[in-house]
Every structure is written in C-alpha cells, then in structure tokens.
Design a protein around this motif. Structure first.
Motif, PDB file in Angstrom:
ATOM      1  N   LEU A  11      -8.157   0.233  -5.317  1.00 34.29           N
ATOM      2  CA  LEU A  11      -8.165   1.808  -4.919  1.00 34.29           C
ATOM      3  C   LEU A  11      -8.093   1.927  -3.346  1.00 34.29           C
ATOM      4  O   LEU A  11      -7.486   2.734  -2.845  1.00 34.29           O
ATOM      5  N   ALA A  12      -8.930   1.007  -2.770  1.00 32.98           N
ATOM      6  CA  ALA A  12      -9.017   1.097  -1.401  1.00 32.98           C
ATOM      7  C   ALA A  12      -7.736   0.626  -0.566  1.00 32.98           C
ATOM      8  O   ALA A  12      -7.749   1.147   0.618  1.00 32.98           O
ATOM      9  N   VAL A  13      -7.120  -0.062  -1.215  1.00 24.68           N
ATOM     10  CA  VAL A  13      -5.704  -0.650  -0.303  1.00 24.68           C
ATOM     11  C   VAL A  13      -4.745   0.468   0.214  1.00 24.68           C
ATOM     12  O   VAL A  13      -3.900   0.342   1.173  1.00 24.68           O
ATOM     13  N   GLY A  14      -4.873   1.526  -0.520  1.00 23.19           N
ATOM     14  CA  GLY A  14      -4.100   2.919  -0.262  1.00 23.19           C
ATOM     15  C   GLY A  14      -4.459   3.645   0.818  1.00 23.19           C
ATOM     16  O   GLY A  14      -3.805   4.812   1.314  1.00 23.19           O
ATOM     17  N   LEU A  15      -5.783   3.446   1.322  1.00 25.13           N
ATOM     18  CA  LEU A  15      -6.513   4.320   2.308  1.00 25.13           C
ATOM     19  C   LEU A  15      -5.873   4.333   3.536  1.00 25.13           C
ATOM     20  O   LEU A  15      -5.957   5.224   4.304  1.00 25.13           O
ATOM     21  N   LYS A  16      -5.193   2.973   3.707  1.00 27.83           N
ATOM     22  CA  LYS A  16      -4.475   2.845   5.078  1.00 27.83           C
ATOM     23  C   LYS A  16      -3.624   3.991   5.267  1.00 27.83           C
ATOM     24  O   LYS A  16      -3.250   4.353   6.362  1.00 27.83           O
ATOM     25  N   TYR A  17      -2.977   4.367   4.414  1.00 28.74           N
ATOM     26  CA  TYR A  17      -1.863   5.565   4.508  1.00 28.74           C
ATOM     27  C   TYR A  17      -2.330   6.835   4.806  1.00 28.74           C
ATOM     28  O   TYR A  17      -1.921   7.637   5.507  1.00 28.74           O
ATOM     29  N   LYS A  18      -3.565   7.030   4.035  1.00 31.23           N
ATOM     30  CA  LYS A  18      -4.389   8.150   4.309  1.00 31.23           C
ATOM     31  C   LYS A  18      -4.834   8.317   5.665  1.00 31.23           C
ATOM     32  O   LYS A  18      -4.920   9.504   6.135  1.00 31.23           O
ATOM     33  N   PHE A  19      -5.439   7.403   6.010  1.00 27.32           N
ATOM     34  CA  PHE A  19      -6.157   7.545   7.443  1.00 27.32           C
ATOM     35  C   PHE A  19      -5.090   6.889   8.503  1.00 27.32           C
ATOM     36  O   PHE A  19      -5.647   7.093   9.805  1.00 27.32           O
ATOM     37  N   ARG A  79       3.091  -0.549  12.877  1.00 23.34           N
ATOM     38  CA  ARG A  79       4.334  -0.991  12.909  1.00 23.34           C
ATOM     39  C   ARG A  79       5.279  -0.003  13.021  1.00 23.34           C
ATOM     40  O   ARG A  79       5.087   1.206  12.496  1.00 23.34           O
ATOM     41  N   LYS A  80       6.567  -0.030  13.440  1.00 30.53           N
ATOM     42  CA  LYS A  80       7.660   0.716  13.488  1.00 30.53           C
ATOM     43  C   LYS A  80       8.121   1.184  12.146  1.00 30.53           C
ATOM     44  O   LYS A  80       8.490   0.126  11.388  1.00 30.53           O
ATOM     45  N   GLY A  81       7.990   2.221  11.623  1.00 31.75           N
ATOM     46  CA  GLY A  81       8.679   2.599  10.252  1.00 31.75           C
ATOM     47  C   GLY A  81       7.120   2.681   9.190  1.00 31.75           C
ATOM     48  O   GLY A  81       7.570   2.636   8.130  1.00 31.75           O
ATOM     49  N   PHE A  82       6.165   2.319   9.879  1.00 27.05           N
ATOM     50  CA  PHE A  82       4.976   2.275   8.956  1.00 27.05           C
ATOM     51  C   PHE A  82       4.889   3.774   8.288  1.00 27.05           C
ATOM     52  O   PHE A  82       4.666   4.656   8.740  1.00 27.05           O
ATOM     53  N   GLY A  83       4.726   3.501   6.861  1.00 27.79           N
ATOM     54  CA  GLY A  83       4.650   5.038   6.105  1.00 27.79           C
ATOM     55  C   GLY A  83       5.682   5.691   6.044  1.00 27.79           C
ATOM     56  O   GLY A  83       5.857   6.494   5.103  1.00 27.79           O
ATOM     57  N   LYS A  84       6.830   5.230   6.456  1.00 18.43           N
ATOM     58  CA  LYS A  84       8.272   6.006   6.338  1.00 18.43           C
ATOM     59  C   LYS A  84       9.221   5.194   5.601  1.00 18.43           C
ATOM     60  O   LYS A  84      10.103   5.587   5.019  1.00 18.43           O
ATOM     61  N   GLU A  85       9.149   3.695   5.839  1.00 18.11           N
ATOM     62  CA  GLU A  85      10.280   3.047   5.216  1.00 18.11           C
ATOM     63  C   GLU A  85       9.264   1.644   4.373  1.00 18.11           C
ATOM     64  O   GLU A  85       8.308   1.486   4.898  1.00 18.11           O
ATOM     65  N   PRO A  86       9.840   1.287   3.337  1.00 22.50           N
ATOM     66  CA  PRO A  86       9.315   0.381   2.611  1.00 22.50           C
ATOM     67  C   PRO A  86       9.144  -1.046   3.248  1.00 22.50           C
ATOM     68  O   PRO A  86      10.020  -1.392   3.920  1.00 22.50           O
TER      69      PRO A  86
END
Length: 423
Positions: free
Chosen positions: A313-321, A201-208
C-alpha cells in the motif's frame, strides 16, 4: 575460540556480501533499460567504497573502542583496523569483517531511491561519507560494536540505543537483533531525503517507468533471501539457539510477506504479479530483521503478513505526495523496517529475549522504547543525510543533466549500454 562459531560467521559474512550483487540484480531489473548498468554499478560501487570507508574509519567509530562520551567511537581508535587485524584472534577479525558487509548493503539500499538521475562519481562520494558519518554512529548506538555483537539479555550492555543503555536504563528493550533501525530505517530515511533533494525524474507520474527485466528482479529477490540468512542468523555470532530461531523466523516471515503483498494486488488490481511477489520477499525480510530473535513463528507470521500489506500500500504514496522514490526504498525499507521494529513491542514472545510484547502479556513500555529508538534513528539519519547531500549538490553536483537523463545515463556515465537498443 570455537572453530564451529568461527566457521558459521565466515559463511554468514559471505552470504551477506552476496546480498549486494543480489540487490544489483533486483534494482537493475526494476530500472529502465537505458539505466540498468548505472543502477547495478551503484551497488558494486557501494561494495568498493563501503569496504574502504568501513576499514578506514567506520569500524573504529562503530566498535566503541576508545569511545568519545559513549556517543561515538574514536575514528582513529583502530584506524584501518590495524589492531583487530593483527590481534591474532580469528573471531575478532571475522566479526569486524562481518560488520563491513552490513555497512555495504545498507548504503547500497539507498541507491534505489535516486535511480536514473545521479552522477556516479557523486554517488561514490556520498556512499563513503554516509558510511562514516551516518551508518557507523548509528551502529555504535544500537549494538555497541561495529560487528552487531549483542547481549540479547541486556546484561551489562551499555549501547546508547540498546537494552540497559543509558537512555533506557530500567526499561525493557529496545531490541534490534540484525538491523531494523541501523539498516532499514536508516537507509529508508536517507533514501527519502535524497529523493527529495534530487527531485523527480523527467516524466515522473506522467509516463510509464516500468521494470525492464522482471526475471532479473526475481533473481535478485532470490539472492537477497538466500543471503539474508547470513544477515539474520549470522547476527547471533554463534551456531546456537539464537541463530536457529532467527533462521526459522526469517523463512516464515518472508513467506507471509509474499502472501500479504499478493493479497493486496489481487484485491486491488485483480492480478498477482511477479514484481509483487519479489517485493513481498523483501518486505518480509526487512520486517523480520530486527525481530528475528524476539518472536515465535506465530509472531513471525504476523510480522511478515502485515509487512507485505503495508508496503504494498505504501509504495503508491510517492505519487500522492510527489516524491520520486524510484525503486520504492521508502515504501519497503522504511515502512517495513519501522513496522518490524515496533512489532517487537507487540509480539515479542519473551522466551528468547527477556521482554514480552503487549500481545504476549508484556506492558506498553517495550513498545515505547522501540518507538523511541526508531525516532532517534529517523531524526539523525534525516539531518545527517541532508547535510551530506547538500554539500555534494552545491560542490561537485549530484544530478545529471536533463539531456543525459533522457538519452540514457548508462552511456553518459559509463560509456556502454546493457542492450543494443536500450529503451
């Protein structure tokens, strides 16, 4: 025909059907205010299209009647369920209907991975094709019937990925009482494929992109927990020892799933959140689904606790990958579904279903067959979902425009908004 068993299955089917509106609240609350209606409509759309697909072809494919090479049921073997509906056998009719509720909730789960950015019409096309081409064949492989009617002892059972089936003859398991592979691994993999296919999505990982309504999330989790008793205990197809065991283990694992998730949050973030509690409910439910008739309460506690920890713990992996699994379908359903399926090889008691896990005196063979069934499901679901997704993407299109995504998908796709000023 036993009227008590018929009555129990009627109730169970109704409970499972309630899970999809419950999922609509769960996903809707997790979405942003400008896309909550679209998110809820994707679940209600799955109700409509999933039923249509199951009745036309899905039941016939999954039931195994007139099976083609023991791989797939003939799609026209019981087209539109004409034979079962006119059989006069109440148990056969409600069993087939019970299978429809499983198909519906499974495809609805996938929608959480593509929140905020999918065309509603394209989603309906995907849901129909996925139920027919992905869900129904896997249901046939695991259960041998479209209604999840199993022989837990493996006597004479010949489903491809079931106990005593052609791939595992002479080996213990694999077991999947209520849908670890068929439902959760299957949907989790499909969600990952679609998230990658549609992009972030637009703004993913950059805006809440915070949940807009946490009370909705908790209401949805409560409805899912309530409906899940039909999901797990109903898969016994009788009001018997299997049903009672599944009910107890479902409750125990879910409670520990909450505690596992909140424990991670408290240690990591210093706060135990309502979103974490609701997510822990679902993680525990997902993990115990395949194992609910294979373990004792201690095993259920282990499964639920570990599921809560792993998924949190796994739900945060989307930001890492860098993949945008909007509402954590991968982190919860794929991860906890895979854990619950493998956990049978570790903590199956051997008292209800014949084979014990490693921690209960069994050998490693059961863990191996559980892993093999999961792996086959992962590969097939990934490939088939990718083909369906690509076909839709390059024909009618799958993703809305950036302008629609920014302004709000509810208004563009449905001509309405949930709130006067959706943010």
């Amino acid at each position: 025909m036993d009227s008590g068993n018929i009555a129990w299955l009627l109730i169970s089917a109704s409970l499972v059907l309630l899970m999809t509106p419950g999922l609509a609240f769960f996903y809707g609350g997790m979405s942003r205010g400008k896309s909550v209606l679209n998110m809820m409509m994707m679940s209600f759309g799955a109700l409509a299209v999933g039923t249509f697909a199951w009745v036309l072809f899905g039941y016939s494919i999954a039931s195994g009647g007139d099976s083609i090479g023991n791989i797939i049921g003939n799609p026209f073997g019981d087209f539109a369920m004409m034979s079962v509906a006119t059989s006069g056998e109440a148990m056969d009719i409600i069993s087939a209907a019970f299978g429809a509720t499983f198909a519906i909730i499974t495809v609805a789960l996938i929608s959480g991975s593509i929140a905020d950015r999918a065309k509603f019409s394209s989603w309906l096309v995907f849901a129909f094709l996925w139920v027919v081409l992905v869900y129904s064949p896997v249901a046939h492989w695991v259960w041998g019937t479209g209604t999840a009617e199993q022989d837990p002892n493996g006597d004479g059972f010949s489903a491809l990925l079931g106990p005593n089936g052609p791939l595992f003859s002479g080996l213990p398991g694999p077991y999947d009482f209520a849908g670890g592979t068929v439902v959760h691994i299957n949907a989790g993999v499909a969600g990952l494929v679609l998230a990658l296919l549609l992009g972030v999505r637009k703004g993913f990982g950059k805006e809440p992109m915070r949940p807009h309504n946490l009370p909705f999330v908790m209401l949805g989790a409560a409805l899912l927990w309530f409906g899940w008793f039909g999901f797990n205990a109903g898969s016994a197809f009788a009001a018997d020892n299997f049903a009672a065991t599944a009910w107890l283990n479902t409750t125990v694992a879910t409670a520990l799933g909450i505690l596992g998730w909140l424990l991670v949050e408290k240690i990591r973030d210093g706060k135990a959140t309502s979103l974490g509690a609701a997510s822990g409910v679902v993680a525990g439910l997902v993990a115990i689904t395949p194992a609910c008739a294979s373990v004792d309460p201690l095993g259920a506690m282990i499964i639920g606790l570990v599921a809560g920890v792993l998924s949190s713990l796994a739900v945060g992996l989307k930001y890492k990958f860098g993949y945008d699994d909007s509402l954590d379908v991968v982190g919860v359903h794929l991860v906890s579904g895979l854990w619950g399926t493998l956990a049978i090889g570790l903590v199956a008691s051997g008292k209800i279903q014949d084979d014990a896990g490693l921690f209960y005196g069994g050998d490693i063979a059961l863990l191996g067959t559980q892993a093999a069934a999961a792996a086959i499901t992962i590969v097939y679901s990934a490939v088939a979902t990718l083909i369906i997704g690509l076909a839709i993407k390059y024909t009618i299109g799958f993703r809305v425009t950036e302008e629609v995504e920014v302004s709000g998908i509810d208004l563009a796709e449905h001509g309405e908004t949930a709130y006067e000023e959706a943010k």
